[in-house]
Scaffold this motif. Structure first.
Motif, PDB file in Angstrom:
ATOM      1  N   PHE A  90     -33.978  31.322 -80.392  1.00  0.00           N
ATOM      2  CA  PHE A  90     -34.562  31.982 -79.191  1.00  0.00           C
ATOM      3  C   PHE A  90     -35.886  31.237 -78.652  1.00  0.00           C
ATOM      4  CE2 PHE A  90     -32.834  35.048 -82.141  1.00  0.00           C
ATOM      5  CZ  PHE A  90     -32.381  36.030 -81.349  1.00  0.00           C
ATOM      6  N   PHE A 137     -39.404  41.466 -80.421  1.00  0.00           N
ATOM      7  CA  PHE A 137     -38.368  41.923 -80.694  1.00  0.00           C
ATOM      8  C   PHE A 137     -37.742  41.128 -82.108  1.00  0.00           C
ATOM      9  CE2 PHE A 137     -33.493  41.709 -80.220  1.00  0.00           C
ATOM     10  CZ  PHE A 137     -33.474  43.055 -80.473  1.00  0.00           C
ATOM     11  N   LEU A 191     -21.045  32.771 -86.296  1.00  0.00           N
ATOM     12  CA  LEU A 191     -22.100  32.385 -85.236  1.00  0.00           C
ATOM     13  C   LEU A 191     -21.486  31.148 -84.509  1.00  0.00           C
ATOM     14  CD1 LEU A 191     -24.855  33.109 -83.822  1.00  0.00           C
ATOM     15  CD2 LEU A 191     -25.800  31.689 -85.676  1.00  0.00           C
ATOM     16  N   MET A 224     -30.632  31.016 -74.493  1.00  0.00           N
ATOM     17  CA  MET A 224     -29.278  31.172 -75.177  1.00  0.00           C
ATOM     18  C   MET A 224     -29.458  32.378 -75.992  1.00  0.00           C
ATOM     19  SD  MET A 224     -26.952  27.746 -75.328  1.00  0.00           S
ATOM     20  CE  MET A 224     -25.555  28.361 -75.028  1.00  0.00           C
ATOM     21  N   ILE A 257     -32.979  38.815 -89.218  1.00  0.00           N
ATOM     22  CA  ILE A 257     -31.831  37.653 -89.338  1.00  0.00           C
ATOM     23  C   ILE A 257     -32.037  37.044 -90.440  1.00  0.00           C
ATOM     24  CG2 ILE A 257     -31.021  35.590 -88.061  1.00  0.00           C
ATOM     25  CD1 ILE A 257     -32.162  36.577 -85.513  1.00  0.00           C
ATOM     26  N   ILE A 282     -39.727  39.298 -76.273  1.00  0.00           N
ATOM     27  CA  ILE A 282     -38.778  38.646 -76.999  1.00  0.00           C
ATOM     28  C   ILE A 282     -39.391  38.281 -78.481  1.00  0.00           C
ATOM     29  CG2 ILE A 282     -37.171  36.634 -77.168  1.00  0.00           C
ATOM     30  CD1 ILE A 282     -37.221  36.386 -74.160  1.00  0.00           C
ATOM     31  N   ARG A 325     -28.733  30.047 -84.256  1.00  0.00           N
ATOM     32  CA  ARG A 325     -29.206  31.217 -83.357  1.00  0.00           C
ATOM     33  C   ARG A 325     -30.497  30.681 -82.839  1.00  0.00           C
ATOM     34  NH1 ARG A 325     -27.724  36.917 -83.544  1.00  0.00           N
ATOM     35  NH2 ARG A 325     -26.850  36.816 -85.814  1.00  0.00           N
ATOM     36  N   LEU A 359     -36.154  41.565 -86.122  1.00  0.00           N
ATOM     37  CA  LEU A 359     -34.912  41.450 -86.477  1.00  0.00           C
ATOM     38  C   LEU A 359     -34.508  40.907 -88.079  1.00  0.00           C
ATOM     39  CD1 LEU A 359     -33.378  39.634 -83.187  1.00  0.00           C
ATOM     40  CD2 LEU A 359     -32.827  41.964 -84.151  1.00  0.00           C
ATOM     41  N   HIS A 377     -26.890  34.484 -79.032  1.00  0.00           N
ATOM     42  CA  HIS A 377     -25.668  34.494 -79.482  1.00  0.00           C
ATOM     43  C   HIS A 377     -25.553  35.660 -80.517  1.00  0.00           C
ATOM     44  CE1 HIS A 377     -25.091  30.204 -78.169  1.00  0.00           C
ATOM     45  NE2 HIS A 377     -24.045  30.574 -77.716  1.00  0.00           N
ATOM     46  N   PHE A 415     -31.062  44.638 -75.835  1.00  0.00           N
ATOM     47  CA  PHE A 415     -32.239  44.020 -75.589  1.00  0.00           C
ATOM     48  C   PHE A 415     -32.123  43.285 -74.320  1.00  0.00           C
ATOM     49  CE2 PHE A 415     -35.576  40.904 -76.060  1.00  0.00           C
ATOM     50  CZ  PHE A 415     -36.602  41.529 -75.856  1.00  0.00           C
ATOM     51  N   PHE A 474     -32.661  29.893 -86.036  1.00  0.00           N
ATOM     52  CA  PHE A 474     -32.102  30.245 -87.375  1.00  0.00           C
ATOM     53  C   PHE A 474     -30.714  29.793 -87.639  1.00  0.00           C
ATOM     54  CE2 PHE A 474     -34.778  33.666 -85.632  1.00  0.00           C
ATOM     55  CZ  PHE A 474     -35.731  34.068 -86.629  1.00  0.00           C
TER      56      PHE A 474
END
Lengths: 279, 279
Positions: free
Chosen positions: A49, A63, B88, B48, A69, A60, A47, A67, B50, B63, A40
Motif C-alpha cells: 500500500f 483502513f 497472493l 497496486m 493482514i 488508506i 501486498r 486490516l 491485491h 474500500f 506485507f
C-alpha cells in the motif's frame, strides 16, 4: 527525517498495533507527512500500500491500520521530504524482483552526492533512496550467484551499506520475504517479544494491547523502528554501524562496521536543509 | 475464466464505476472468486491492490471501489482458478521495472504447455500468466533498444502475442503507464466515452452514473474489458487476433493477426478442466 518500521516473526502476525503508532507521526505527533507505504509479505507474494498523502489523515492508512493482514516479514516507511517531488513514484518502500523473489527496501537518511552504478535495475522516481536500492540490487545480481546463502549475501550487503554510510546517512530495511536485513547509520531500535507476553502502550496515541491475548507461547515477533514505538517496554538501541539479519523473529547474524560521523549529519536527515526528498 | 478490465484516459479519471461492476463478478454475478488485483498509475508511480480473497466480498475491494483514485492508465483483473495455488503471489496484475518504468500485466486464458525463455525476469508465483509476462519482458529487453518507440515495440509485442495465441488462449492487458497494449485471442471489448457524455447503467449491479456530471467536454476515457460492463451502451467487440495500442483514451495503433481457434479453447478458459491456475 523519515521513519522506518520493520517486522520479523516466526508466525504470520499483524502489524496493526505498531502501524497505528507509527502513522500518528505522519502529520500528527510527528512531521512525516509526505507520504507513507507498507509492504506485507504473504508467502512469496507481497501486498503493498502506497500513498503520497499524510498517513495521519490518509483514509488508506486508516483502513490498513484496521486490516489484520498477517505476515512474517513487513516493511513500512513514513516520509518527510522538503523540496518537491512528493509523489507516488518517490514513496517507499520500493520493490524489485530478483531470483524469483520480490525484494523490498526502505531508507532513512540522505546521500546527496550518490552516483549509482549502472545495471539492469533503474530508479523510476528521483529519490536517492530508490537509486541506492537499485545500486544494491545491481551489485547483488552482479556479484553473487543465484540464491546465495546468507553469509556471502550479508557480506555484500554490509560492504555496500558501509560504503553508503561513508557518503551520508544510511539507515535501511531490506527483505526478500525470507529474511530482513537492517543497517543503522545513525538511528534504529528493536524489540523482540516472546512468552511470557505482556501489555504494551503506544507512545503516540492512547492505545494499549495485551499481547498475551493475541499470541501463542511459541510466537517470536520482533519490531525494528527508527524510534521506539512504546513507552513501557525496553527497546534495544542499535549502535552506529551496527547491522542485524533477522529471520523468524530472531537475529541470525549481526555485526558492526566503522561508520564516520558526518559533520552535516543532522542536515542530512533534517527537512529544512535537505536538497533531495531522499526518504 | 478470469476477467480483465483496463482504462486509458486523457485526464486522470477514477475507475470506481467500472470497478464496482467488475467486482460483482468475483463471486456474486460471476464465478471469479479466486482473487483480484488492480493497478492505478499516477505519473510514473503505480498504486497496486491485491487480494487472494473473492472480490465480491473482499473488504479491500469494497474500500477500493469507494476510493476516487484518479489515473490515466489502470489495469484490473479478477481471477477464477481451479487447481490450488490461490495465493497472493499468483494474483494479477504483475509488475516489473524496465527502462525506469513500471510495466504492469494481466492475462486471461491458458497456455498449459508454455515454456518461458530464460532471462533476467523470473516468475515469483507458479502461474503460466506470470511466466508469460516475464517472457515478454525478457524479449522486450533483449530485442529492443532502451525506450524503443511505439512502432518497434508494438511489432515485438504483437509477434509475441501471436506466438502465445498459437499455443493457447492469450487475452492480455499490458501498460508502462504511458500506453496500454491490448491483445484479443478470444474475448475482449472496449468503449470510448467522450462528449456529449450521457448516463450508463452497470449490468451486474443496480448502479447508474451520469458521466456528464463527472467529466469535462475535453475528456476521453476508454474502458477495455473481457465482457461489456454496461447494458445501455454500444461496446466494440474485438475480433480474434485483434490488437490495439491505447494512449490518452485513443487507439494510436491497431491491427489483426492470424490466430487459430483451438479445439480445446473452451477448456482453456473453463475452470473445470484447467490444469493450472493460469489467470
Amino acid at each position: 527525517m523519515c521513519e522506518l518500521l520493520g517486522m520479523s516473526a516466526n508466525t504470520p502476525t499483524d502489524l496493526c498495533f505498531s502501524f497505528t503508532g507509527l502513522t500518528r507521526r505522519g502529520g500528527e505527533t510527528g512531521p512525516h507527512k509526505d507520504g507513507w507505504g507498507v509492504a506485507f509479505y504473504e508467502g512469496k507474494g507481497v501486498r503493498m500500500f502506497h500513498d503520497p498523502e499524510p498517513c495521519a489523515t490518509s483514509p488508506i492508512a486508516d483502513f490498513v491500520s484496521t486490516l489484520p493482514i498477517k505476515s512474517k516479514n513487513a516493511i513500512c516507511h513514513i516520509r518527510q521530504a522538503n523540496v518537491g517531488n512528493i509523489n507516488l513514484a518517490n514513496t517507499h518502500p520500493f520493490a524489485r524482483e530478483l531470483w524469483g523473489r520480490y525484494w523490498v527496501f526502505a531508507h532513512n537518511g540522505q546521500l546527496p552526492q550518490f552516483l549509482p552504478s549502472s545495471g539492469e535495475y533503474q530508479a523510476v522516481g528521483d529519490t536517492d533512496s530508490e537509486a541506492l536500492f537499485c545500486d544494491i540490487m545491481n551489485n547483488v545480481r552482479q556479484s553473487l550467484i543465484r540464491d546465495a546463502t546468507s553469509e556471502p549475501l550479508t557480506q555484500t550487503l554490509v560492504a555496500l551499506a558501509q560504503n553508503y554510510a561513508q557518503q551520508g546517512v544510511f539507515n535501511c530495511l531490506l527483505s526478500n520475504g525470507d529474511w530482513l536485513f537492517t543497517f543503522c547509520s545513525t538511528k534504529l531500535a528493536s524489540i523482540t517479544r516472546r512468552a511470557p507476553f505482556g501489555p504494551a502502550c503506544l507512545k503516540d496515541i492512547e492505545v494499549e494491547i495485551d499481547f498475551a491475548a493475541e499470541t501463542t507461547p511459541q510466537d517470536v515477533v520482533s519490531i525494528i523502528a527508527t524510534e521506539p514505538l512504546t513507552n513501557d517496554e525496553q527497546w534495544d538501541i542499535y549502535e552506529r554501524g551496527e547491522w542485524k539479519l533477522w529471520q523468524e523473529g530472531e537475529v541470525i547474524a549481526c555485526g558492526k562496521v566503522n561508520v564516520p560521523e558526518h559533520k552535516n549529519e543532522s542536515e542530512m536527515v533534517s527537512p529544512d536543509l535537505s536538497l533531495q526528498p531522499s526518504c
